[in-house]
Structures are given as structure tokens and as C-alpha cells.
Write a protein that holds these residues in place. Sequence first.
Motif, PDB file in Angstrom:
ATOM      1  N   GLN A  20      -4.177   0.664  -1.881  1.00  0.00           N
ATOM      2  CA  GLN A  20      -5.274  -0.301  -1.996  1.00  0.00           C
ATOM      3  C   GLN A  20      -4.723  -1.719  -2.045  1.00  0.00           C
ATOM      4  O   GLN A  20      -5.268  -2.630  -1.419  1.00  0.00           O
ATOM      5  CB  GLN A  20      -6.073   0.016  -3.258  1.00  0.00           C
ATOM      6  CG  GLN A  20      -7.225  -0.906  -3.507  1.00  0.00           C
ATOM      7  CD  GLN A  20      -7.943  -0.554  -4.793  1.00  0.00           C
ATOM      8  OE1 GLN A  20      -7.707   0.501  -5.378  1.00  0.00           O
ATOM      9  NE2 GLN A  20      -8.800  -1.421  -5.247  1.00  0.00           N
ATOM     10  N   GLU A  54      -2.460   5.775  -4.572  1.00  0.00           N
ATOM     11  CA  GLU A  54      -3.745   5.252  -4.095  1.00  0.00           C
ATOM     12  C   GLU A  54      -3.920   3.779  -4.477  1.00  0.00           C
ATOM     13  O   GLU A  54      -4.439   2.991  -3.697  1.00  0.00           O
ATOM     14  CB  GLU A  54      -4.903   6.087  -4.655  1.00  0.00           C
ATOM     15  CG  GLU A  54      -4.949   7.493  -4.110  1.00  0.00           C
ATOM     16  CD  GLU A  54      -5.073   7.529  -2.587  1.00  0.00           C
ATOM     17  OE1 GLU A  54      -5.852   6.739  -2.024  1.00  0.00           O
ATOM     18  OE2 GLU A  54      -4.374   8.350  -1.972  1.00  0.00           O
ATOM     19  N   ASP A  55      -3.470   3.415  -5.685  1.00  0.00           N
ATOM     20  CA  ASP A  55      -3.551   2.012  -6.111  1.00  0.00           C
ATOM     21  C   ASP A  55      -2.651   1.138  -5.253  1.00  0.00           C
ATOM     22  O   ASP A  55      -3.009   0.023  -4.880  1.00  0.00           O
ATOM     23  CB  ASP A  55      -3.158   1.867  -7.578  1.00  0.00           C
ATOM     24  CG  ASP A  55      -4.188   2.435  -8.525  1.00  0.00           C
ATOM     25  OD1 ASP A  55      -5.325   2.696  -8.070  1.00  0.00           O
ATOM     26  OD2 ASP A  55      -3.869   2.622  -9.709  1.00  0.00           O
ATOM     27  N   ILE A  69      -6.462  -1.902 -10.829  1.00  0.00           N
ATOM     28  CA  ILE A  69      -5.139  -1.458 -10.415  1.00  0.00           C
ATOM     29  C   ILE A  69      -4.245  -1.457 -11.641  1.00  0.00           C
ATOM     30  O   ILE A  69      -4.247  -2.394 -12.431  1.00  0.00           O
ATOM     31  CB  ILE A  69      -4.565  -2.384  -9.316  1.00  0.00           C
ATOM     32  CG1 ILE A  69      -5.415  -2.260  -8.058  1.00  0.00           C
ATOM     33  CG2 ILE A  69      -3.129  -2.039  -9.010  1.00  0.00           C
ATOM     34  CD1 ILE A  69      -4.986  -3.174  -6.947  1.00  0.00           C
ATOM     35  N   TRP A  70      -3.447  -0.402 -11.792  1.00  0.00           N
ATOM     36  CA  TRP A  70      -2.592  -0.249 -12.963  1.00  0.00           C
ATOM     37  C   TRP A  70      -1.481  -1.286 -12.919  1.00  0.00           C
ATOM     38  O   TRP A  70      -0.780  -1.442 -11.911  1.00  0.00           O
ATOM     39  CB  TRP A  70      -2.013   1.161 -12.975  1.00  0.00           C
ATOM     40  CG  TRP A  70      -1.205   1.446 -14.188  1.00  0.00           C
ATOM     41  CD1 TRP A  70      -1.673   1.705 -15.443  1.00  0.00           C
ATOM     42  CD2 TRP A  70       0.216   1.508 -14.276  1.00  0.00           C
ATOM     43  NE1 TRP A  70      -0.644   1.922 -16.299  1.00  0.00           N
ATOM     44  CE2 TRP A  70       0.533   1.815 -15.611  1.00  0.00           C
ATOM     45  CE3 TRP A  70       1.237   1.337 -13.370  1.00  0.00           C
ATOM     46  CZ2 TRP A  70       1.837   1.949 -16.057  1.00  0.00           C
ATOM     47  CZ3 TRP A  70       2.536   1.478 -13.812  1.00  0.00           C
ATOM     48  CH2 TRP A  70       2.830   1.771 -15.149  1.00  0.00           C
ATOM     49  N   TYR A 119       6.668  -0.156  -7.323  1.00  0.00           N
ATOM     50  CA  TYR A 119       5.429   0.128  -8.054  1.00  0.00           C
ATOM     51  C   TYR A 119       5.508   1.527  -8.633  1.00  0.00           C
ATOM     52  O   TYR A 119       5.843   2.486  -7.927  1.00  0.00           O
ATOM     53  CB  TYR A 119       4.235   0.003  -7.114  1.00  0.00           C
ATOM     54  CG  TYR A 119       2.899   0.090  -7.801  1.00  0.00           C
ATOM     55  CD1 TYR A 119       2.440  -0.939  -8.598  1.00  0.00           C
ATOM     56  CD2 TYR A 119       2.090   1.208  -7.652  1.00  0.00           C
ATOM     57  CE1 TYR A 119       1.217  -0.871  -9.224  1.00  0.00           C
ATOM     58  CE2 TYR A 119       0.871   1.287  -8.279  1.00  0.00           C
ATOM     59  CZ  TYR A 119       0.436   0.243  -9.066  1.00  0.00           C
ATOM     60  OH  TYR A 119      -0.775   0.319  -9.687  1.00  0.00           O
ATOM     61  N   SER A 166     -13.845   0.157  -9.022  1.00  0.00           N
ATOM     62  CA  SER A 166     -12.470   0.370  -9.436  1.00  0.00           C
ATOM     63  C   SER A 166     -11.481  -0.433  -8.612  1.00  0.00           C
ATOM     64  O   SER A 166     -10.288  -0.286  -8.769  1.00  0.00           O
ATOM     65  CB  SER A 166     -12.124   1.860  -9.350  1.00  0.00           C
ATOM     66  OG  SER A 166     -12.237   2.281  -8.002  1.00  0.00           O
ATOM     67  N   SER A 167     -11.969  -1.292  -7.701  1.00  0.00           N
ATOM     68  CA  SER A 167     -11.055  -2.069  -6.877  1.00  0.00           C
ATOM     69  C   SER A 167     -10.231  -3.049  -7.711  1.00  0.00           C
ATOM     70  O   SER A 167      -9.117  -3.396  -7.342  1.00  0.00           O
ATOM     71  CB  SER A 167     -11.827  -2.821  -5.789  1.00  0.00           C
ATOM     72  OG  SER A 167     -12.724  -3.720  -6.385  1.00  0.00           O
TER      73      SER A 167
END
Length: 108
Positions: free
Chosen positions: A62, A58-59, A28-29, A53, A24-25
Motif C-alpha cells: 500500500q 500488504e501495508d 500503516i504500522w 520494513y 485503514s489506508s
Amino acid sequence: MDLKDQLKNLFPDHKEEETHIDQSSDAIWMQDDPLICKYEKRKGKPITIIEGYTGADEDFKQLAKELKTKLSVGGSFKNDQIIIQGDYRDRIMDILKEKGFKVKRVGG
């Protein structure tokens, strides 16, 4: 005879489980509004701030970690902002554009 065959000989009752690693790295949305990349000085030191953002924290954390790693600099994530030590606006904007974000430069 490879390692798996050797292990099967040593442990014949063991049942191999399939492991699924979540990649899932890269997930990112993305958002429609541009991220704001601005420059400030705090305590006489230059910093670059990225804000705006609207996705999950969490995104964004990251993304902050990835930027700090690529630029080899320090920084933090506070109050829905990524704070990077130093003036790296141009390089950060290039990295974010490569990832597909819209970026707006503010201040200078």
C-alpha cells in the motif's frame, strides 16, 4: 423531496442497511527501525530502493502504491523492497517523514 424519500416511496419494503467503510489506508504500522532508502543503477537506469520494513507485506504494498501515485512514476514491490524508477530519494524521504517513518539515506 430528496432521492432517499423518492426511493422509499418506490420501494416501501426495502430496509436500509448501514454501510461501514474501513478507512485503514492511514493505519500503516510504524516501526522503530529506520527504512533504508538507497540509489542503484540497473541496466544503466537509475532506481530508488526502499527496504527494511518489518510490518505486514500488504501495508508495504500500500505504501509502494501511494509513493508511485504521489511521484507519478513506475515501480514495483519485490522481495520485501519497494523499487521506484528514477532517483527520487529526497522526495521519497520527505514523504515518508511526513507519514511518521524514520528514514536513513544510503549510498551517495
